[in-house]
Write an enzyme that holds these catalytic residues in place. Sequence first.
Site, PDB file in Angstrom:
ATOM      1  N   TYR A 193      43.683  10.813  54.498  1.00  0.00           N
ATOM      2  CA  TYR A 193      42.279  10.687  54.107  1.00  0.00           C
ATOM      3  C   TYR A 193      42.144  10.636  52.586  1.00  0.00           C
ATOM      4  CZ  TYR A 193      41.280  12.421  58.875  1.00  0.00           C
ATOM      5  OH  TYR A 193      41.207  12.605  60.229  1.00  0.00           O
ATOM      6  N   GLU A 233      24.175  30.613  64.880  1.00  0.00           N
ATOM      7  CA  GLU A 233      23.346  29.518  65.388  1.00  0.00           C
ATOM      8  C   GLU A 233      21.960  29.468  64.751  1.00  0.00           C
ATOM      9  OE1 GLU A 233      23.567  30.576  69.536  1.00  0.00           O
ATOM     10  OE2 GLU A 233      24.967  28.945  69.942  1.00  0.00           O
TER      11      GLU A 233
END
Length: 399
Positions: free
Chosen positions: A298, A371
């Site tokens: 990458y 969350e």
Amino acid sequence: MLTQAQAIAGEIIRLRRDIHQHPELSFQEYRTAALVADTLTEIGGIEIQTGVGRTGVVGQIGREEGPIIAIRADMDALPITESTGLPFSSQNTGAMHACGHDAHTAILLGAAHLLRQSFADESWRGGVRFLFQPSEESSDAQGISGATAMIADGALAGVDAVIALHVASDYPAGKLYFQNGYSLAAVDPFEAWIRGDGGHGAYPHNGSDPLYMLGPILTALYAIPSRRINPLKPCVVSLGQVSGGDVHNVIPNEVRLKGTIRSHDEETRRRLWREIEAALRLSEAMGGGYTLEISEGYPALYNDPEVNGWMRSAAQALAGPEAVVDAQFGMGAEDFAYMARQARGAMFMLGAAPADGMVRHHHTSSFDVDESVLALGAAVLAETARRFATGQLPNARPD
Ligand SMILES: [Zn+2]
Ligand SMILES: [Zn+2]
């Protein structure tokens, strides 16, 4: 936008848990892709394409003739067996969302929902494209990862800017981290063989010993960042494996090395490659030889300062200036870097450390995120895209 996001927070969390429970490895995200396509269909008003970059999904909303901003989320899991004990733990033994890509996918579905609402009551001049990408964590045998596969299938065609976020389980929940310019590393794995002419351990002078050559080569390899590269250029050379020989009295014929090379700018990257070759060439002075294989991985992530600025000001407006932090992301890697080469791009980190205070490092079996930050992530991405699509951002179209 944040209020609207909080109103759908329960739905974003439900999606995250669903995806978390059914993790799929790189380029095998069939169920996840179907869930994404179904959810986008339910939201409505979104043009959907499936099978983009093998298992990817693309959605688009807004005006096609205007400038287009893309938002990217990755969907793949890791080959790890989950140990969190969460009620919605992985049901696929040996696969786990241990990097938060479940959260990214749910956040982008949330953002799509928010933008659908915005498109209904605002005059848009441009469009927003949703990129649900497969295989961020690994590349296939040809070195193709999900971002490259999606680009090859035209997912970035006509895109003026591309944005993304990554959750960070080690950073405080609700903080947002930004870095302009190079912010994650180019990663090039390498493998090398130091070759000699082994034989009886009692008679080393009759051959050439690759284990003996290893000493100076290790010293030279580890000295590359400190002695051969400009200290103002970030780089790393690390070995992950050295192996050679079997028994106490036989000098082996070869020693094998495996390692990783990390850098930011291209010039330093190429220089590192040459220096590794030079270090291995020491084997020749000691009667041996070598083979070196560097695989180009990458590229480094370059965060376009202007695009980054759009997300930063959306984050400030939604979460308050004290929640926005300037940070250095480090020498990890992200294949989003390929997309940020196709169009101006930027990624920010969303702090998501769970409130239990336990260590939840990425890529470990105990990984988890808080969350409660998912709605904020969706709001910041959606707000940036909304401002872009409604023509509120300066220079939203490149010159
Ligand atoms: Zn990861
Ligand atoms: Zn990741």
